[in-house]
Design a protein around this motif. Structure first.
Motif, PDB file in Angstrom:
ATOM      1  N   UNK A   1     -11.093 -14.250  -5.935  1.00 14.25           N
ATOM      2  CA  UNK A   1      -9.326 -14.855  -6.526  1.00 14.25           C
ATOM      3  C   UNK A   1      -8.510 -13.196  -6.024  1.00 14.25           C
ATOM      4  N   UNK A   2      -9.170 -12.008  -5.981  1.00 17.67           N
ATOM      5  CA  UNK A   2      -8.813 -11.379  -5.657  1.00 17.67           C
ATOM      6  C   UNK A   2      -8.417 -10.884  -3.935  1.00 17.67           C
TER       7      UNK A   2
ATOM      8  N   UNK B   1      -3.394 -11.560   1.560  1.00 20.00           N
ATOM      9  CA  UNK B   1      -1.794 -11.521   1.458  1.00 20.00           C
ATOM     10  C   UNK B   1      -1.709 -10.161   1.657  1.00 20.00           C
ATOM     11  N   UNK B   2      -2.262  -8.899   1.073  1.00 22.40           N
ATOM     12  CA  UNK B   2      -1.836  -7.822   1.639  1.00 22.40           C
ATOM     13  C   UNK B   2      -2.309  -6.689   2.548  1.00 22.40           C
TER      14      UNK B   2
ATOM     15  N   UNK C   1      -2.463 -19.482  -9.603  1.00 22.88           N
ATOM     16  CA  UNK C   1      -2.205 -18.063  -9.194  1.00 22.88           C
ATOM     17  C   UNK C   1      -2.625 -17.671 -10.784  1.00 22.88           C
TER      18      UNK C   1
ATOM     19  N   UNK D   1      -5.968 -13.450  -2.874  1.00 22.57           N
ATOM     20  CA  UNK D   1      -4.692 -13.049  -3.341  1.00 22.57           C
ATOM     21  C   UNK D   1      -4.208 -11.584  -3.210  1.00 22.57           C
ATOM     22  N   UNK D   2      -5.673 -10.811  -3.171  1.00 21.09           N
ATOM     23  CA  UNK D   2      -4.828  -9.337  -2.168  1.00 21.09           C
ATOM     24  C   UNK D   2      -5.078  -9.127  -1.548  1.00 21.09           C
TER      25      UNK D   2
END
Ligand code: HEM
Lengths: 405, 315
Positions: free
Chosen positions: A73-74, A81-82, A285, A77-78
């Motif tokens: 997941x991270x 995405x970041x 999400x 999403x992290x």
């Protein structure tokens, strides 16, 4: 061993070894496409291009994705995405691409149905196309598991549960598919493998087959006209391009395809930058939580119509209906008994059949997302599911009595 | 010309069905799936303003004295440290009382007055805290310091407003309003502060134990661990977040999350922070998007010219 002369150019060197000149002639410059077609015939190349986008963006995602239930997941999403430069762009391209590819597949399929492009020598085009549809469905489903959000987990749970076969209670099979009692690490790793290796290979193989099946029958045209390709090609090669009914795949057909692709990519990137939410469900999400069932569980929009065929019936009947719905489109070339290859508008009752099927699938799609607790929507869903089967049962009869054109 | 008309007609049909499909699976489906909740834009019309003008000086005396606020809360703005650290507070109250430096700007004034008078009512958690059943809210109610209670409350609110920073960062707003309950791991925030780097594994583990202990107290207090809000901005619609934060009961009946009482400005800052941690690519999208689209417009224009050139004489 064959005898090789010294080559005078790089092109000649390759031609001696690979016959590229012959290939170019057969597959491109003298691969004749009817002139009488519209932009819907560009959808095939649009699909190929979208698949290309999915592969490229997927490779970038693959460099950072972690197929581990604690990290997945991270990592999406992290990390992506970041922390990864333009990671968000690749992810949004991949997400939007996966959704839009189905829209184009459906347009491409209904184009084929409308113009009768699955008959008289084109059966294999249709069958390999349906193979692609099934492979893409599996690809999309397996990809949806990877972020390991709430919808990944629960959709994975619901869909793998279907394999228990209702009253057959084949839970052993379900566990075998999951590699565990519930979706967990083994489940995630195997869907990861399917998504990034096995299914893409199958898809690429099927695309090659699909293109192969097109070569001999040639693509259909707007009027279903049976073109004399030898004659048309002779005219074209003589320079009488105006009277010839065909154009070469390269560069004339491609020139139009590329223009259509350009317009498509304007829309595509508009969605990627400004309207990607439709392709990425909010519920996913929330990180996967096996103890917390989401209020609504529904598949992505492109599976809704078949999901709605599953829902309104009793457990066993629903499964059977669902299984039939998954494969019934394969049978189209054999259930359509009319010899006419023509647009639906010229084909008697089939004209109504086409629009009824399109609208029925749309209504099923709408109902598939709505909560089943609402009696009105549940009834509309049930009726549309029955209409779906009624239409398929009626098909051989109405096409049998169709007048020959 | 005729041919182009026909293509446009077909395009129209395809576009119609595509938009119809979109409408059905997105706006229509969502309108049916979620109950409709109207917010009131953080106006708190149910709380009456006393109309009294507060006296800042007296407010300060009350907040740091008879009002007892500083008995539980720290106020960095006036160099008044929290009486206990987060872990101890957690163990005593179930949750760490937030620093009040920003409260005057972060919260709505009518809400603050109500909070001081009756915390469980203002926070909309009376279903959990009922003095009649011996269940007291951990924030002590203010019974007055001997004068006109409404005036005293107005004084305290005026004082909190006077010390509130003119400009607070989005992160400050989030930390003071939500952080005592919600971690935000993408923002590197735990419930008891920023995640720091430790030189020694032992210190790191000791810190983790502190976080876990705090979370245990919080779980007991709230009934469950409040979710991490790192990416909540993509998991819920903006409308949901707005109405839920304004009044959690409106969306999740019986939930233990309090109505935090944010002012409209406070809400915007909190949401902006949630955007920074959950959707950080937003500015980059806005910057790059037009260029990519212009590229494909030019591409299509050139492709169209190429197509015209290749098809010349074909019709
Ligand atoms: C997703 C991957 C697919 C790719 C890359 C693809 C590609 C193509 C291409 C390039 C063409 C020739 C140009 C055109 O008519 O558009 C074509 C034709 C065709 N495809 Fe596909 N296709 C795919 C999926 C499908 C599916 C799912 C079906 C239906 C089950 C299908 C059925 C057909 C038919 C019937 C034709 C012949 C059209 C005619 O003769 O006019 N294809 N495809």
């Amino acid at each position: 061993m064959a005898h090789f002369e010294k080559a005078n150019s790089v092109g000649e060197w390759f031609d001696q070894r690979l016959a590229i000149n012959t290939l170019k002639r057969v597959l491109a410059f003298e691969y004749w496409i009817p002139k009488n077609i519209n932009f819907l015939w560009a959808m095939g190349m649009v699909l190929a291009a979208t698949f290309g986008m999915l592969v490229v963006s997927g490779i970038f995602l693959l460099m950072y994705y972690q197929p581990n239930v604690d990290l997945a997941f991270d990592s999406v999403n992290y990390t992506i995405m970041t922390e990864v430069g333009y990671g968000w762009l690749w992810r949004h391209i991949h997400g939007v691409g996966a959704s839009v590819v189905f829209l184009i597949i459906y347009i491409h399929m209904f184009t084929g149905i409308y113009y009768g492009s699955y008959k008289k020598g084109r059966e294999l085009i249709w069958l390999s196309g349906m193979g692609l549809f099934v492979a893409f469905s599996a690809e999309a489903f397996s990809g949806y598991m990877l972020p390991w959000g709430q919808m990944s987990y629960w959709a994975g749970m619901v869909i793998t549960n279907l394999f228990s076969g209702g009253s057959l209670e084949a839970y052993g099979l379900v566990e075998w598919i999951r590699g565990d009692y519930v979706p967990a690490q083994a489940f995630l790793t195997r869907f990861f493998m399917l998504h990034v290796l096995l299914l893409p290979l199958v898809i690429i193989g099927l695309i090659v087959l699909h293109f192969g099946t097109l070569r001999i029958p040639h693509v259909n045209n707007q009027d279903g006209e049976d073109i004399d390709y030898e004659e048309a090609a002779r005219l074209y090669k003589e320079g009488n391009v105006k009277d010839s009914k065909v154009i070469p795949f390269q560069p004339v057909f491609l020139a139009k395809d590329i223009f259509v692709m350009g317009v498509y990519f304007i829309l595509f990137f508009y969605l990627v930058f400004y309207h990607f939410e439709f392709a990425m469900d909010p519920v996913n999400f929330d990180p996967a939580d096996g103890l917390k069932t989401p209020a609504h569980i529904y598949p992505e929009w492109y599976f809704l119509w078949s999901y709605e065929i599953l829902r309104p019936f009793s457990k066993d009947l629903g499964l059977i209906a669902f299984a039939i719905a998954q494969v019934i489109f394969f049978a189209l070339p054999f259930l359509d008994k009319s010899p006419n290859v023509a647009p639906a508008s010229k084909r008697g009752l089939f004209k109504f059949w086409f629009w009824a099927m399109l609208i029925d699938v749309l209504v099923l799609t709408f109902m598939g997302k709505l909560p089943p607790t609402d009696a009105l929507f549940a009834n509309i869903g049930l009726i549309s599911a029955l209409v779906f089967f009624a239409l398929w049962i009626a098909l051989p009869f109405i096409t049998k009595i169709e007048k020959k054109l | 010309m005729n041919k182009i008309n026909k293509e446009l007609q077909i395009l129209g049909v395809v576009a119609f069905f595509t938009l119809f499909l979109y409408w059905g699976v997105e706006p229509f489906a969502h309108s049916q799936m979620h109950k409709h909740v109207e917010g009131e834009g953080f106006a708190y019309s149910e709380f009456k303003a006393s109309g009294k003008k507060g006296n800042v000086e007296n407010g300060k005396v009350l907040v740091t004295g008879a009002g007892a606020c500083t008995g539980c809360h720290g106020i960095k703005a006036i160099n008044s440290p929290a009486p206990m650290d987060a872990s101890m507070s957690g163990a005593s109250y179930g949750v760490n009382p937030p620093d009040l430096s920003t409260a005057g700007a972060l919260y709505n004034a009518k809400f603050l007055a109500e909070l001081i008078k009756n915390p469980a009512h203002a926070l909309k958690v009376e279903h959990k805290f009922d003095p009649a059943k011996g269940k007291m809210h951990p924030m002590a109610q203010f019974y007055g310091a001997g004068g006109d209670m409404d005036q005293e409350i107005a004084d305290m609110v005026a004082f909190l407003k006077s010390i509130a920073p003119k400009e607070m960062t989005n992160k400050e707003a989030y930390v003071d309003a939500c952080s005592r309950c919600h971690a935000n791991r993408y923002g590197k925030l735990t419930q008891i502060g920023e995640t720091t780097k430790f030189k020694y594994k032992k210190d790191e583990l000791a810190h983790q134990i502190k976080v876990l202990d705090y979370q245990d107290s919080l779980k007991k207090y709230m009934g469950k661990l409040p979710p991490d809000l790192s990416i909540i901005i993509r998991a819920r619609s903006e409308h949901f977040l707005e109405t839920f934060i304004e009044n959690p009961q409106s969306q999740l009946v019986g939930t233990s999350m309090p109505a935090v009482g944010l002012s409209h400005e406070g809400f915007e800052k909190v949401i902006a922070y949630l955007g920074e941690t959950g959707d950080p690519s937003k500015p980059a999208r806005g910057e790059l998007g037009p260029w990519v689209i212009i590229f494909f417009v030019v591409f299509s224009g050139l492709a169209f010219l190429w197509k015209k050139e290749k098809w010349r004489g074909h019709h």
